[in-house]
Write a protein that holds these residues in place. Structure first.
Motif, PDB file in Angstrom:
ATOM      1  N   GLU A  62       0.807  -1.226   0.000  1.00 15.35           N
ATOM      2  CA  GLU A  62       0.000   0.000   0.000  1.00 15.35           C
ATOM      3  C   GLU A  62       0.841   1.278   0.000  1.00 15.35           C
ATOM      4  OE1 GLU A  62      -3.310   0.351  -0.314  1.00 15.35           O
ATOM      5  OE2 GLU A  62      -3.449  -1.814  -0.577  1.00 15.35           O
ATOM      6  N   SER A  63       2.001   1.246   0.629  1.00 14.94           N
ATOM      7  CA  SER A  63       2.836   2.451   0.709  1.00 14.94           C
ATOM      8  C   SER A  63       3.426   2.844  -0.644  1.00 14.94           C
ATOM      9  CB  SER A  63       3.964   2.253   1.724  1.00 14.94           C
ATOM     10  OG  SER A  63       4.880   1.274   1.263  1.00 14.94           O
ATOM     11  N   ASP A  64       3.345   1.960  -1.623  1.00 14.75           N
ATOM     12  CA  ASP A  64       3.917   2.239  -2.946  1.00 14.75           C
ATOM     13  C   ASP A  64       2.981   3.045  -3.849  1.00 14.75           C
ATOM     14  OD1 ASP A  64       6.430   0.848  -2.643  1.00 14.75           O
ATOM     15  OD2 ASP A  64       5.254  -1.004  -2.659  1.00 14.75           O
ATOM     16  N   ASP A  65       1.731   3.281  -3.419  1.00 14.80           N
ATOM     17  CA  ASP A  65       0.747   3.985  -4.256  1.00 14.80           C
ATOM     18  C   ASP A  65       0.675   3.370  -5.645  1.00 14.80           C
ATOM     19  OD1 ASP A  65      -0.511   5.751  -2.649  1.00 14.80           O
ATOM     20  OD2 ASP A  65       0.713   7.476  -3.178  1.00 14.80           O
ATOM     21  N   MET A  66       0.578   2.066  -5.695  1.00 18.70           N
ATOM     22  CA  MET A  66       0.641   1.308  -6.952  1.00 18.70           C
ATOM     23  C   MET A  66      -0.492   0.299  -6.985  1.00 18.70           C
ATOM     24  SD  MET A  66       2.635   0.895  -9.563  1.00 18.70           S
ATOM     25  CE  MET A  66       1.961  -0.115 -10.849  1.00 18.70           C
ATOM     26  N   LEU A  67      -1.162   0.193  -8.107  1.00 17.91           N
ATOM     27  CA  LEU A  67      -2.199  -0.821  -8.308  1.00 17.91           C
ATOM     28  C   LEU A  67      -1.875  -1.624  -9.560  1.00 17.91           C
ATOM     29  CD1 LEU A  67      -5.437   1.271  -7.664  1.00 17.91           C
ATOM     30  CD2 LEU A  67      -4.353  -0.346  -6.109  1.00 17.91           C
ATOM     31  N   PHE A  68      -2.177  -2.902  -9.519  1.00 19.88           N
ATOM     32  CA  PHE A  68      -2.038  -3.790 -10.666  1.00 19.88           C
ATOM     33  C   PHE A  68      -3.416  -4.349 -10.977  1.00 19.88           C
ATOM     34  CE2 PHE A  68       2.155  -3.603  -8.946  1.00 19.88           C
ATOM     35  CZ  PHE A  68       3.028  -3.864  -9.981  1.00 19.88           C
ATOM     36  N   GLY A  69      -3.756  -4.375 -12.265  1.00 21.25           N
ATOM     37  CA  GLY A  69      -5.051  -4.923 -12.651  1.00 21.25           C
ATOM     38  C   GLY A  69      -4.963  -5.619 -13.990  1.00 21.25           C
ATOM     39  N   ARG A  70      -5.957  -6.458 -14.262  1.00 17.11           N
ATOM     40  CA  ARG A  70      -6.020  -7.126 -15.565  1.00 17.11           C
ATOM     41  C   ARG A  70      -7.420  -6.969 -16.138  1.00 17.11           C
ATOM     42  NH1 ARG A  70      -4.028 -12.104 -12.899  1.00 17.11           N
ATOM     43  NH2 ARG A  70      -5.602 -12.433 -11.334  1.00 17.11           N
ATOM     44  N   VAL A  71      -7.459  -6.822 -17.443  1.00 15.07           N
ATOM     45  CA  VAL A  71      -8.705  -6.590 -18.160  1.00 15.07           C
ATOM     46  C   VAL A  71      -8.890  -7.707 -19.179  1.00 15.07           C
ATOM     47  CG1 VAL A  71     -10.004  -4.986 -19.606  1.00 15.07           C
ATOM     48  CG2 VAL A  71      -8.375  -4.096 -17.919  1.00 15.07           C
ATOM     49  N   ASN A  72     -10.016  -8.415 -19.081  1.00 13.78           N
ATOM     50  CA  ASN A  72     -10.351  -9.458 -20.041  1.00 13.78           C
ATOM     51  C   ASN A  72     -10.840  -8.779 -21.318  1.00 13.78           C
ATOM     52  OD1 ASN A  72     -11.813 -11.388 -21.582  1.00 13.78           O
ATOM     53  ND2 ASN A  72     -12.100 -12.651 -19.771  1.00 13.78           N
ATOM     54  N   GLY A  73     -10.082  -8.931 -22.393  1.00 14.37           N
ATOM     55  CA  GLY A  73     -10.387  -8.267 -23.655  1.00 14.37           C
ATOM     56  C   GLY A  73     -11.684  -8.720 -24.301  1.00 14.37           C
ATOM     57  N   TYR A  74     -12.132  -9.943 -24.018  1.00 20.05           N
ATOM     58  CA  TYR A  74     -13.397 -10.425 -24.578  1.00 20.05           C
ATOM     59  C   TYR A  74     -14.591  -9.829 -23.846  1.00 20.05           C
ATOM     60  CZ  TYR A  74     -10.922 -14.098 -27.167  1.00 20.05           C
ATOM     61  OH  TYR A  74     -10.098 -14.794 -28.013  1.00 20.05           O
ATOM     62  N   ARG A  75     -14.514  -9.764 -22.524  1.00 19.48           N
ATOM     63  CA  ARG A  75     -15.645  -9.296 -21.733  1.00 19.48           C
ATOM     64  C   ARG A  75     -15.751  -7.779 -21.676  1.00 19.48           C
ATOM     65  NH1 ARG A  75     -15.096 -11.442 -16.184  1.00 19.48           N
ATOM     66  NH2 ARG A  75     -13.225 -12.491 -16.832  1.00 19.48           N
ATOM     67  N   GLU A  76     -14.644  -7.089 -21.684  1.00 16.09           N
ATOM     68  CA  GLU A  76     -14.638  -5.635 -21.474  1.00 16.09           C
ATOM     69  C   GLU A  76     -14.340  -4.895 -22.778  1.00 16.09           C
ATOM     70  OE1 GLU A  76     -15.867  -4.741 -18.705  1.00 16.09           O
ATOM     71  OE2 GLU A  76     -15.708  -6.731 -17.799  1.00 16.09           O
ATOM     72  N   ARG A  77     -15.190  -5.119 -23.773  1.00 16.24           N
ATOM     73  CA  ARG A  77     -14.994  -4.527 -25.099  1.00 16.24           C
ATOM     74  C   ARG A  77     -15.000  -3.001 -25.063  1.00 16.24           C
ATOM     75  NH1 ARG A  77     -12.158  -6.964 -28.011  1.00 16.24           N
ATOM     76  NH2 ARG A  77     -12.775  -5.591 -29.688  1.00 16.24           N
ATOM     77  N   ASP A  78     -15.816  -2.407 -24.201  1.00 15.20           N
ATOM     78  CA  ASP A  78     -15.878  -0.937 -24.127  1.00 15.20           C
ATOM     79  C   ASP A  78     -14.534  -0.346 -23.722  1.00 15.20           C
ATOM     80  OD1 ASP A  78     -18.533  -1.027 -24.841  1.00 15.20           O
ATOM     81  OD2 ASP A  78     -19.280  -0.825 -22.787  1.00 15.20           O
ATOM     82  N   ILE A  79     -13.887  -0.949 -22.708  1.00 14.25           N
ATOM     83  CA  ILE A  79     -12.583  -0.460 -22.250  1.00 14.25           C
ATOM     84  C   ILE A  79     -11.534  -0.662 -23.337  1.00 14.25           C
ATOM     85  CG2 ILE A  79     -10.757  -0.758 -20.529  1.00 14.25           C
ATOM     86  CD1 ILE A  79     -12.938  -1.757 -18.587  1.00 14.25           C
ATOM     87  N   VAL A  80     -11.557  -1.835 -23.961  1.00 13.52           N
ATOM     88  CA  VAL A  80     -10.591  -2.166 -25.014  1.00 13.52           C
ATOM     89  C   VAL A  80     -10.709  -1.181 -26.173  1.00 13.52           C
ATOM     90  CG1 VAL A  80     -10.065  -3.908 -26.766  1.00 13.52           C
ATOM     91  CG2 VAL A  80     -10.387  -4.596 -24.390  1.00 13.52           C
ATOM     92  N   GLU A  81     -11.926  -0.898 -26.595  1.00 15.20           N
ATOM     93  CA  GLU A  81     -12.135   0.029 -27.709  1.00 15.20           C
ATOM     94  C   GLU A  81     -11.761   1.458 -27.327  1.00 15.20           C
ATOM     95  OE1 GLU A  81     -16.145  -0.601 -29.055  1.00 15.20           O
ATOM     96  OE2 GLU A  81     -15.701  -2.676 -29.629  1.00 15.20           O
ATOM     97  N   GLU A  82     -12.093   1.867 -26.102  1.00  8.18           N
ATOM     98  CA  GLU A  82     -11.763   3.219 -25.648  1.00  8.18           C
ATOM     99  C   GLU A  82     -10.256   3.463 -25.662  1.00  8.18           C
ATOM    100  OE1 GLU A  82     -11.814   5.709 -21.448  1.00  8.18           O
ATOM    101  OE2 GLU A  82     -13.393   4.229 -21.791  1.00  8.18           O
ATOM    102  N   LEU A  83      -9.470   2.423 -25.315  1.00  5.73           N
ATOM    103  CA  LEU A  83      -8.016   2.577 -25.241  1.00  5.73           C
ATOM    104  C   LEU A  83      -7.303   2.131 -26.515  1.00  5.73           C
ATOM    105  CD1 LEU A  83      -7.525   1.385 -21.581  1.00  5.73           C
ATOM    106  CD2 LEU A  83      -7.466   3.734 -22.438  1.00  5.73           C
TER     107      LEU A  83
END
Length: 181
Positions: free
Chosen positions: A110-131
């Protein structure tokens, strides 16, 4: 029967383990029994200490967040540094990098102010297209204070993929590399 769990670790501890005590007699049979009893008790103690260590590590380590359309905007609002990995199920290189991505995330807290995440390209088409994500795996970086993604070109030559990710994140955070890298 008492069951102690920590993530995927499960130990069955029989109730008689609570009877870890020593009664000393001069009889060699009882001394052997007492030695076995002490060894059994020491084994339960070691398992307990391992459990505490695992729980403490899991409490401090950052987990990889499953990103969807509900949490995407709050994650990338500029309050923290964010590294997202875009993947598709069945993508060989995505499968190779995934445990290494989790390994790298576990090295930050938490002290690193860092987040890691993963995005499923099949399910999250809106995010994929936006980026404008066109291939997989792809990484995107959000610097603390920014709401627009920066390219994060993953370049791996040798060694562990998790170490490469850590080097690249540390470069962006302006930190020295840990000696294991």
């Amino acid at each position: 029967l008492l069951v102690i769990t920590a993530g995927t670790y499960v130990w069955n501890v029989p109730p008689q383990s609570a009877q870890c005590h020593s009664t000393s007699t001069g009889d060699p049979i009882h001394r052997t029994h007492n030695t076995r009893e002490k060894m059994r008790c020491a084994g339960y103690l070691m398992k307990g200490l391992l459990l505490v260590g695992l729980l403490a590590h899991q409490a401090l380590a950052i987990n990889v967040i499953e990103v969807d359309s509900d949490n995407f905007k709050p994650l990338t609002d500029g309050s923290k540094n964010v590294l997202l990995k875009f993947y598709t199920p069945g993508c060989h290189m995505c499968d190779v990098i995934d445990p290494e991505f989790e390994y790298a995330a576990s090295k930050y807290d938490e002290s690193d102010d860092m987040l890691f995440g993963r995005v499923n390209g099949y399910r999250e088409r809106d995010i994929v297209e936006e980026l404008g994500v066109a291939g997989y795996p792809v990484f995107k970086w959000w610097k603390k204070g920014a709401t627009e993604a920066e390219p994060f070109y993953y370049v791996h030559y040798s060694g562990r993929h998790g170490h490469t990710l850590m080097r690249m994140v540390n470069d962006r955070l302006g930190r020295d590399h840990h000696e294991e890298l």
